[in-house]
Design an enzyme around this catalytic site. Structure first.
Site, PDB file in Angstrom:
ATOM      1  N   ASP A   1      -5.965 -25.234-103.319  1.00  0.00           N
ATOM      2  CA  ASP A   1      -6.982 -25.511-104.345  1.00  0.00           C
ATOM      3  C   ASP A   1      -7.007 -24.284-105.246  1.00  0.00           C
ATOM      4  O   ASP A   1      -7.444 -23.205-104.829  1.00  0.00           O
ATOM      5  CB  ASP A   1      -8.348 -25.736-103.691  1.00  0.00           C
ATOM      6  CG  ASP A   1      -9.436 -26.005-104.724  1.00  0.00           C
ATOM      7  OD1 ASP A   1      -9.174 -25.871-105.935  1.00  0.00           O
ATOM      8  OD2 ASP A   1     -10.567 -26.323-104.303  1.00  0.00           O
TER       9      ASP A   1
ATOM     10  N   TYR B   1     -12.359 -30.400-122.116  1.00  0.00           N
ATOM     11  CA  TYR B   1     -10.936 -30.239-121.771  1.00  0.00           C
ATOM     12  C   TYR B   1     -10.272 -29.284-122.765  1.00  0.00           C
ATOM     13  O   TYR B   1      -9.533 -28.374-122.369  1.00  0.00           O
ATOM     14  CB  TYR B   1     -10.242 -31.593-121.785  1.00  0.00           C
ATOM     15  CG  TYR B   1      -8.750 -31.516-121.529  1.00  0.00           C
ATOM     16  CD1 TYR B   1      -8.246 -31.336-120.238  1.00  0.00           C
ATOM     17  CD2 TYR B   1      -7.829 -31.622-122.578  1.00  0.00           C
ATOM     18  CE1 TYR B   1      -6.877 -31.265-120.002  1.00  0.00           C
ATOM     19  CE2 TYR B   1      -6.460 -31.548-122.351  1.00  0.00           C
ATOM     20  CZ  TYR B   1      -5.995 -31.371-121.057  1.00  0.00           C
ATOM     21  OH  TYR B   1      -4.638 -31.285-120.830  1.00  0.00           O
TER      22      TYR B   1
ATOM     23  N   LYS C   1      -8.423 -25.708-122.174  1.00  0.00           N
ATOM     24  CA  LYS C   1      -7.032 -25.424-122.534  1.00  0.00           C
ATOM     25  C   LYS C   1      -6.944 -24.288-123.557  1.00  0.00           C
ATOM     26  O   LYS C   1      -5.933 -23.577-123.609  1.00  0.00           O
ATOM     27  CB  LYS C   1      -6.357 -26.699-123.043  1.00  0.00           C
ATOM     28  CG  LYS C   1      -6.062 -27.685-121.924  1.00  0.00           C
ATOM     29  CD  LYS C   1      -5.088 -27.071-120.898  1.00  0.00           C
ATOM     30  CE  LYS C   1      -4.739 -27.994-119.761  1.00  0.00           C
ATOM     31  NZ  LYS C   1      -3.802 -27.383-118.795  1.00  0.00           N
TER      32      LYS C   1
HETATM   33  N1  LIG Z   1      -0.076 -35.541-119.530  1.00  0.00           N
HETATM   34  C1  LIG Z   1      -0.343 -35.009-120.710  1.00  0.00           C
HETATM   35  O1  LIG Z   1      -0.333 -35.692-121.744  1.00  0.00           O
HETATM   36  C2  LIG Z   1      -0.644 -33.537-120.822  1.00  0.00           C
HETATM   37  C3  LIG Z   1      -0.704 -32.974-122.099  1.00  0.00           C
HETATM   38  C4  LIG Z   1      -0.978 -31.617-122.236  1.00  0.00           C
HETATM   39  C5  LIG Z   1      -1.186 -30.844-121.120  1.00  0.00           C
HETATM   40  N2  LIG Z   1      -1.133 -31.417-119.893  1.00  0.00           N
HETATM   41  C6  LIG Z   1      -1.354 -30.553-118.746  1.00  0.00           C
HETATM   42  O2  LIG Z   1      -0.251 -30.633-117.884  1.00  0.00           O
HETATM   43  C7  LIG Z   1      -0.662 -30.306-116.550  1.00  0.00           C
HETATM   44  C8  LIG Z   1      -0.162 -31.372-115.600  1.00  0.00           C
HETATM   45  O3  LIG Z   1      -0.750 -32.597-115.963  1.00  0.00           O
HETATM   46  P1  LIG Z   1      -0.096 -34.026-115.634  1.00  0.00           P
HETATM   47  O4  LIG Z   1      -0.152 -34.812-116.864  1.00  0.00           O
HETATM   48  O5  LIG Z   1       1.173 -33.846-114.921  1.00  0.00           O
HETATM   49  O6  LIG Z   1      -1.226 -34.616-114.668  1.00  0.00           O
HETATM   50  P2  LIG Z   1      -1.191 -35.179-113.192  1.00  0.00           P
HETATM   51  O7  LIG Z   1      -2.568 -35.675-112.935  1.00  0.00           O
HETATM   52  O8  LIG Z   1      -0.050 -36.108-113.030  1.00  0.00           O
HETATM   53  O9  LIG Z   1      -0.913 -33.873-112.321  1.00  0.00           O
HETATM   54  C9  LIG Z   1      -1.887 -32.874-112.156  1.00  0.00           C
HETATM   55  C10 LIG Z   1      -1.765 -32.347-110.729  1.00  0.00           C
HETATM   56  O10 LIG Z   1      -2.717 -31.272-110.570  1.00  0.00           O
HETATM   57  C11 LIG Z   1      -3.243 -31.386-109.248  1.00  0.00           C
HETATM   58  N3  LIG Z   1      -4.531 -30.680-109.147  1.00  0.00           N
HETATM   59  C12 LIG Z   1      -5.705 -31.062-109.693  1.00  0.00           C
HETATM   60  N4  LIG Z   1      -6.665 -30.197-109.332  1.00  0.00           N
HETATM   61  C13 LIG Z   1      -6.082 -29.240-108.554  1.00  0.00           C
HETATM   62  C14 LIG Z   1      -6.556 -28.083-107.873  1.00  0.00           C
HETATM   63  N5  LIG Z   1      -7.859 -27.740-107.929  1.00  0.00           N
HETATM   64  N6  LIG Z   1      -5.669 -27.333-107.186  1.00  0.00           N
HETATM   65  C15 LIG Z   1      -4.370 -27.688-107.123  1.00  0.00           C
HETATM   66  N7  LIG Z   1      -3.858 -28.783-107.716  1.00  0.00           N
HETATM   67  C16 LIG Z   1      -4.716 -29.550-108.437  1.00  0.00           C
HETATM   68  C17 LIG Z   1      -3.370 -32.881-109.030  1.00  0.00           C
HETATM   69  O11 LIG Z   1      -3.492 -33.206-107.653  1.00  0.00           O
HETATM   70  C18 LIG Z   1      -2.104 -33.397-109.676  1.00  0.00           C
HETATM   71  O12 LIG Z   1      -1.041 -33.503-108.747  1.00  0.00           O
HETATM   72  C19 LIG Z   1      -2.182 -30.188-116.613  1.00  0.00           C
HETATM   73  O13 LIG Z   1      -2.536 -28.825-116.723  1.00  0.00           O
HETATM   74  C20 LIG Z   1      -2.536 -30.919-117.890  1.00  0.00           C
HETATM   75  O14 LIG Z   1      -3.757 -30.479-118.444  1.00  0.00           O
HETATM   76  C21 LIG Z   1      -0.862 -32.737-119.708  1.00  0.00           C
END
Ligand SMILES: NC(=O)c1ccc[n+]([C@@H]2O[C@H](COP(=O)([O-])OP(=O)(O)OC[C@H]3O[C@@H](n4cnc5c(N)ncnc54)[C@H](O)[C@@H]3O)[C@@H](O)[C@H]2O)c1
Length: 267
Positions: free
Chosen positions: A70, A162, A166
Protein backbone atom coordinates in the site's frame (compact mmCIF):
# COMPACT_ATOMS: atom_id res chain seq x y z
CA UNK A 1 -0.80 -7.89 -19.22
CA UNK A 2 -1.34 -5.66 -22.17
CA UNK A 3 2.00 -5.42 -23.92
CA UNK A 4 3.90 -8.01 -25.89
CA UNK A 5 7.34 -8.95 -24.75
CA UNK A 6 10.10 -7.51 -26.94
CA UNK A 7 13.48 -8.96 -27.72
CA UNK A 8 15.91 -6.22 -26.62
CA UNK A 9 18.28 -6.28 -23.68
CA UNK A 10 18.62 -2.55 -22.97
CA UNK A 11 17.92 -3.14 -19.28
CA UNK A 12 19.89 -6.32 -18.70
CA UNK A 13 21.14 -6.47 -15.12
CA UNK A 14 18.83 -3.70 -13.93
CA UNK A 15 16.18 -4.03 -11.22
CA UNK A 16 12.96 -2.04 -11.42
CA UNK A 17 10.07 -1.60 -9.01
CA UNK A 18 6.75 -0.69 -10.62
CA UNK A 19 3.93 0.29 -8.27
CA UNK A 20 0.36 -0.23 -9.43
CA UNK A 21 1.71 -2.91 -11.77
CA UNK A 22 -1.10 -5.39 -11.18
CA UNK A 23 -3.16 -3.80 -13.95
CA UNK A 24 -3.24 -1.40 -16.86
CA UNK A 25 -0.32 0.93 -17.55
CA UNK A 26 1.82 -0.46 -14.72
CA UNK A 27 1.42 -4.03 -15.98
CA UNK A 28 2.49 -2.85 -19.43
CA UNK A 29 5.51 -1.08 -17.92
CA UNK A 30 6.46 -4.25 -16.04
CA UNK A 31 6.14 -6.41 -19.16
CA UNK A 32 8.13 -4.03 -21.34
CA UNK A 33 10.91 -3.59 -18.76
CA UNK A 34 11.20 -7.36 -18.31
CA UNK A 35 11.29 -7.82 -22.08
CA UNK A 36 14.37 -5.57 -22.10
CA UNK A 37 16.11 -7.76 -19.54
CA UNK A 38 15.21 -6.02 -16.26
CA UNK A 39 14.25 -7.94 -13.15
CA UNK A 40 10.89 -6.42 -12.22
CA UNK A 41 9.13 -6.15 -8.87
CA UNK A 42 5.42 -6.03 -9.63
CA UNK A 43 4.04 -4.06 -6.68
CA UNK A 44 0.35 -3.50 -6.08
CA UNK A 45 -2.17 -3.25 -3.27
CA UNK A 46 -3.98 -6.08 -5.07
CA UNK A 47 -1.60 -8.95 -4.32
CA UNK A 48 -3.39 -11.41 -6.60
CA UNK A 49 -3.20 -9.04 -9.56
CA UNK A 50 0.50 -8.46 -8.87
CA UNK A 51 1.10 -12.20 -8.72
CA UNK A 52 -0.72 -12.70 -12.01
CA UNK A 53 1.49 -10.19 -13.83
CA UNK A 54 4.69 -11.50 -12.21
CA UNK A 55 3.76 -15.07 -13.18
CA UNK A 56 3.11 -14.05 -16.78
CA UNK A 57 6.54 -12.39 -16.98
CA UNK A 58 8.16 -15.52 -15.54
CA UNK A 59 6.32 -17.78 -18.00
CA UNK A 60 7.78 -15.66 -20.80
CA UNK A 61 11.28 -16.20 -19.45
CA UNK A 62 11.60 -12.90 -17.55
CA UNK A 63 12.66 -12.24 -13.96
CA UNK A 64 9.90 -10.96 -11.73
CA UNK A 65 8.51 -11.06 -8.24
CA UNK A 66 5.17 -9.91 -6.86
CA UNK A 67 4.98 -7.59 -3.86
CA UNK A 68 1.80 -6.58 -2.09
CA UNK A 69 2.14 -2.93 -1.06
CA UNK A 70 0.00 0.00 0.00
CA UNK A 71 1.90 3.05 -1.24
CA UNK A 72 0.14 5.27 1.33
CA UNK A 73 1.69 3.36 4.25
CA UNK A 74 5.39 3.97 4.97
CA UNK A 75 5.80 0.66 6.77
CA UNK A 76 4.35 -1.19 3.80
CA UNK A 77 6.62 0.73 1.41
CA UNK A 78 9.69 -0.08 3.55
CA UNK A 79 8.71 -3.75 3.53
CA UNK A 80 8.41 -3.60 -0.28
CA UNK A 81 11.94 -2.22 -0.63
CA UNK A 82 13.30 -4.88 1.76
CA UNK A 83 11.54 -7.65 -0.17
CA UNK A 84 12.97 -6.45 -3.47
CA UNK A 85 16.49 -6.07 -2.06
CA UNK A 86 16.26 -9.57 -0.57
CA UNK A 87 14.92 -11.03 -3.83
CA UNK A 88 17.03 -9.21 -6.41
CA UNK A 89 19.90 -7.72 -4.36
CA UNK A 90 19.49 -4.21 -5.77
CA UNK A 91 17.09 -1.57 -7.09
CA UNK A 92 17.97 0.69 -10.03
CA UNK A 93 14.66 2.20 -11.12
CA UNK A 94 11.47 3.11 -9.28
CA UNK A 95 8.23 3.66 -11.19
CA UNK A 96 5.70 5.52 -9.06
CA UNK A 97 2.67 4.48 -11.06
CA UNK A 98 -0.02 3.40 -8.56
CA UNK A 99 -3.01 5.68 -8.77
CA UNK A 100 -6.74 6.08 -8.42
CA UNK A 101 -9.08 8.13 -10.59
CA UNK A 102 -11.87 10.30 -9.26
CA UNK A 103 -14.55 11.83 -11.43
CA UNK A 104 -16.59 14.32 -9.42
CA UNK A 105 -17.81 17.80 -10.33
CA UNK A 106 -15.74 20.53 -8.71
CA UNK A 107 -18.60 21.86 -6.56
CA UNK A 108 -19.54 18.48 -5.08
CA UNK A 109 -16.05 17.12 -4.36
CA UNK A 110 -15.92 16.04 -0.71
CA UNK A 111 -13.12 16.10 1.84
CA UNK A 112 -13.12 12.30 1.90
CA UNK A 113 -12.69 12.08 -1.87
CA UNK A 114 -9.95 14.71 -1.77
CA UNK A 115 -7.97 12.89 0.94
CA UNK A 116 -8.27 9.51 -0.78
CA UNK A 117 -7.02 10.67 -4.17
CA UNK A 118 -4.30 12.89 -2.73
CA UNK A 119 -3.11 10.09 -0.43
CA UNK A 120 -2.67 7.46 -3.12
CA UNK A 121 -1.59 9.68 -6.01
CA UNK A 122 0.41 12.32 -4.10
CA UNK A 123 1.59 10.97 -0.74
CA UNK A 124 2.28 7.55 -2.27
CA UNK A 125 4.82 9.10 -4.65
CA UNK A 126 6.54 10.97 -1.81
CA UNK A 127 6.80 7.88 0.43
CA UNK A 128 8.02 5.48 -2.26
CA UNK A 129 10.58 7.98 -3.56
CA UNK A 130 11.92 8.69 -0.07
CA UNK A 131 12.27 5.03 0.83
CA UNK A 132 13.87 3.92 -2.45
CA UNK A 133 16.10 7.03 -2.58
CA UNK A 134 17.75 5.90 0.65
CA UNK A 135 19.08 2.91 -1.28
CA UNK A 136 19.92 4.94 -4.39
CA UNK A 137 21.94 7.40 -2.29
CA UNK A 138 24.15 4.64 -0.89
CA UNK A 139 25.17 3.68 -4.43
CA UNK A 140 25.21 7.18 -5.98
CA UNK A 141 22.86 6.29 -8.80
CA UNK A 142 19.19 5.66 -9.52
CA UNK A 143 16.18 6.62 -11.59
CA UNK A 144 12.68 7.57 -10.53
CA UNK A 145 9.83 7.77 -13.04
CA UNK A 146 6.48 9.18 -11.94
CA UNK A 147 3.23 8.57 -13.79
CA UNK A 148 1.72 12.02 -14.13
CA UNK A 149 -1.18 12.84 -16.47
CA UNK A 150 -2.50 15.40 -18.90
CA UNK A 151 -4.35 16.56 -15.76
CA UNK A 152 -1.00 17.56 -14.24
CA UNK A 153 -0.94 20.46 -16.70
CA UNK A 154 -4.54 20.85 -17.84
CA UNK A 155 -7.17 20.16 -15.15
CA UNK A 156 -10.81 19.61 -16.04
CA UNK A 157 -13.78 20.69 -13.92
CA UNK A 158 -15.00 17.12 -13.39
CA UNK A 159 -11.66 15.84 -12.16
CA UNK A 160 -10.65 18.63 -9.77
CA UNK A 161 -9.23 16.51 -6.95
CA UNK A 162 -7.64 14.01 -9.33
CA UNK A 163 -6.05 16.83 -11.32
CA UNK A 164 -4.76 18.44 -8.10
CA UNK A 165 -3.23 15.11 -7.13
CA UNK A 166 -1.55 14.76 -10.52
CA UNK A 167 -0.30 18.36 -10.34
CA UNK A 168 1.25 17.33 -7.03
CA UNK A 169 2.97 14.41 -8.77
CA UNK A 170 4.47 16.83 -11.30
CA UNK A 171 5.56 19.17 -8.50
CA UNK A 172 7.14 16.23 -6.64
CA UNK A 173 8.89 15.25 -9.88
CA UNK A 174 10.44 18.71 -10.01
CA UNK A 175 11.29 19.00 -6.30
CA UNK A 176 12.77 15.50 -6.07
CA UNK A 177 14.78 16.07 -9.26
CA UNK A 178 16.37 19.04 -7.50
CA UNK A 179 16.77 17.25 -4.16
CA UNK A 180 18.25 14.03 -5.56
CA UNK A 181 20.44 15.27 -8.43
CA UNK A 182 23.44 15.71 -6.08
CA UNK A 183 23.28 11.95 -5.44
CA UNK A 184 23.30 10.99 -9.12
CA UNK A 185 19.57 10.28 -9.15
CA UNK A 186 17.31 11.42 -11.99
CA UNK A 187 13.56 11.94 -11.68
CA UNK A 188 11.22 12.28 -14.63
CA UNK A 189 7.52 12.02 -15.37
CA UNK A 190 5.41 10.34 -18.01
CA UNK A 191 2.09 12.01 -18.83
CA UNK A 192 -0.34 9.49 -20.31
CA UNK A 193 -3.38 10.91 -22.05
CA UNK A 194 -6.59 8.88 -22.29
CA UNK A 195 -5.45 5.31 -21.99
CA UNK A 196 -7.90 2.45 -22.06
CA UNK A 197 -7.58 0.68 -18.67
CA UNK A 198 -9.76 -0.31 -15.71
CA UNK A 199 -9.31 3.22 -14.41
CA UNK A 200 -11.88 4.33 -16.96
CA UNK A 201 -14.57 1.94 -15.74
CA UNK A 202 -15.62 4.86 -13.52
CA UNK A 203 -16.42 6.83 -16.68
CA UNK A 204 -19.07 4.27 -17.39
CA UNK A 205 -21.12 5.61 -14.49
CA UNK A 206 -23.32 8.63 -14.08
CA UNK A 207 -23.17 11.15 -11.23
CA UNK A 208 -25.08 8.80 -8.88
CA UNK A 209 -22.68 5.95 -9.56
CA UNK A 210 -25.16 4.01 -11.69
CA UNK A 211 -23.87 2.17 -14.72
CA UNK A 212 -24.75 3.93 -17.98
CA UNK A 213 -25.15 1.71 -21.04
CA UNK A 214 -23.31 -1.51 -21.72
CA UNK A 215 -20.17 -0.34 -23.38
CA UNK A 216 -17.50 1.42 -21.31
CA UNK A 217 -15.66 2.44 -24.47
CA UNK A 218 -18.50 4.83 -25.32
CA UNK A 219 -17.43 7.20 -22.54
CA UNK A 220 -13.85 6.97 -23.74
CA UNK A 221 -14.91 7.77 -27.28
CA UNK A 222 -16.41 11.03 -26.04
CA UNK A 223 -12.88 12.20 -25.34
CA UNK A 224 -11.46 11.31 -28.73
CA UNK A 225 -12.29 14.66 -30.31
CA UNK A 226 -9.77 16.34 -27.98
CA UNK A 227 -6.93 14.08 -29.20
CA UNK A 228 -4.94 15.22 -32.25
CA UNK A 229 -4.26 11.61 -33.28
CA UNK A 230 -8.00 10.86 -33.00
CA UNK A 231 -7.83 7.73 -30.87
CA UNK A 232 -7.52 6.86 -27.20
CA UNK A 233 -4.25 5.19 -26.23
CA UNK A 234 -3.36 1.73 -25.00
CA UNK A 235 -0.93 0.85 -22.20
CA UNK A 236 1.36 -0.42 -24.96
CA UNK A 237 1.54 3.12 -26.36
CA UNK A 238 3.02 4.35 -23.08
CA UNK A 239 5.40 1.50 -22.22
CA UNK A 240 8.24 2.36 -24.67
CA UNK A 241 8.72 5.72 -22.94
CA UNK A 242 9.01 3.87 -19.63
CA UNK A 243 11.79 1.71 -21.10
CA UNK A 244 13.57 4.81 -22.40
CA UNK A 245 13.40 6.57 -19.02
CA UNK A 246 14.68 3.42 -17.27
CA UNK A 247 17.59 3.05 -19.68
CA UNK A 248 20.99 4.71 -19.94
CA UNK A 249 19.65 6.60 -22.98
CA UNK A 250 17.93 9.01 -20.59
CA UNK A 251 20.89 9.60 -18.26
CA UNK A 252 21.15 13.33 -19.08
CA UNK A 253 17.43 14.01 -18.60
CA UNK A 254 15.97 14.98 -15.24
CA UNK A 255 13.02 17.00 -13.96
CA UNK A 256 11.11 16.55 -17.23
CA UNK A 257 7.58 15.47 -18.06
CA UNK A 258 7.17 13.54 -21.31
CA UNK A 259 3.57 13.55 -22.50
CA UNK A 260 2.35 10.37 -24.21
CA UNK A 261 -1.14 11.55 -25.04
CA UNK A 262 -1.64 11.50 -28.79
CA UNK A 263 -1.53 15.29 -28.72
CA UNK A 264 -3.88 16.61 -26.04
CA UNK A 265 -1.62 18.94 -24.09
CA UNK A 266 0.74 20.94 -26.28
CA UNK A 267 3.55 22.20 -24.06
N1 LIG B 1 -5.74 5.33 -17.82
C1 LIG B 1 -5.55 6.61 -18.10
O1 LIG B 1 -6.20 7.17 -18.99
C2 LIG B 1 -4.52 7.40 -17.35
C3 LIG B 1 -4.20 8.68 -17.82
C4 LIG B 1 -3.24 9.43 -17.14
C5 LIG B 1 -2.63 8.92 -16.03
N2 LIG B 1 -2.96 7.69 -15.59
C6 LIG B 1 -2.27 7.19 -14.41
O2 LIG B 1 -1.64 5.97 -14.71
C7 LIG B 1 -1.49 5.21 -13.51
C8 LIG B 1 -2.00 3.80 -13.75
O3 LIG B 1 -3.37 3.88 -14.06
P1 LIG B 1 -4.16 2.77 -14.91
O4 LIG B 1 -4.94 3.49 -15.91
O5 LIG B 1 -3.24 1.70 -15.31
O6 LIG B 1 -5.19 2.27 -13.80
P2 LIG B 1 -5.51 0.84 -13.20
O7 LIG B 1 -6.66 1.05 -12.29
O8 LIG B 1 -5.62 -0.16 -14.29
O9 LIG B 1 -4.20 0.52 -12.35
C9 LIG B 1 -3.90 1.20 -11.16
C10 LIG B 1 -3.28 0.20 -10.19
O10 LIG B 1 -2.91 0.91 -8.99
C11 LIG B 1 -3.18 0.03 -7.90
N3 LIG B 1 -3.31 0.79 -6.65
C12 LIG B 1 -4.33 1.61 -6.30
N4 LIG B 1 -4.12 2.08 -5.06
C13 LIG B 1 -2.94 1.56 -4.62
C14 LIG B 1 -2.19 1.67 -3.41
N5 LIG B 1 -2.64 2.42 -2.39
N6 LIG B 1 -1.02 1.01 -3.33
C15 LIG B 1 -0.58 0.24 -4.35
N7 LIG B 1 -1.24 0.07 -5.50
C16 LIG B 1 -2.42 0.74 -5.64
C17 LIG B 1 -4.47 -0.67 -8.30
O11 LIG B 1 -4.68 -1.85 -7.55
C18 LIG B 1 -4.24 -0.91 -9.78
O12 LIG B 1 -3.65 -2.17 -10.02
C19 LIG B 1 -2.25 5.98 -12.44
O13 LIG B 1 -1.33 6.75 -11.69
C20 LIG B 1 -3.16 6.88 -13.23
O14 LIG B 1 -3.53 8.04 -12.52
C21 LIG B 1 -3.88 6.91 -16.22
Amino acid sequence: MTVDQGTGQRLRGRVAIVTGAGNGIGAAFAGALAAEGAAVAVADIDGDAAQGVASTIQERGGRSLAVQVDVTDRGSVRAMVSTVLAGFGDVDVLFNNAGVLLKEPYLSTTEQQWHKVMEVNGLGVLLCTQEVARHFITKGRGKVVNTCSTSSRSPSAHFAAYAASKASVLSLTHSSARALAPYGITVNGIGPGIIQTNLWSEMHRDESGSVVGDDPTVALDDYTSSILLRRVGTPGDVAPTAVFLASDDSDYITGQLIMVDGGIVLQ
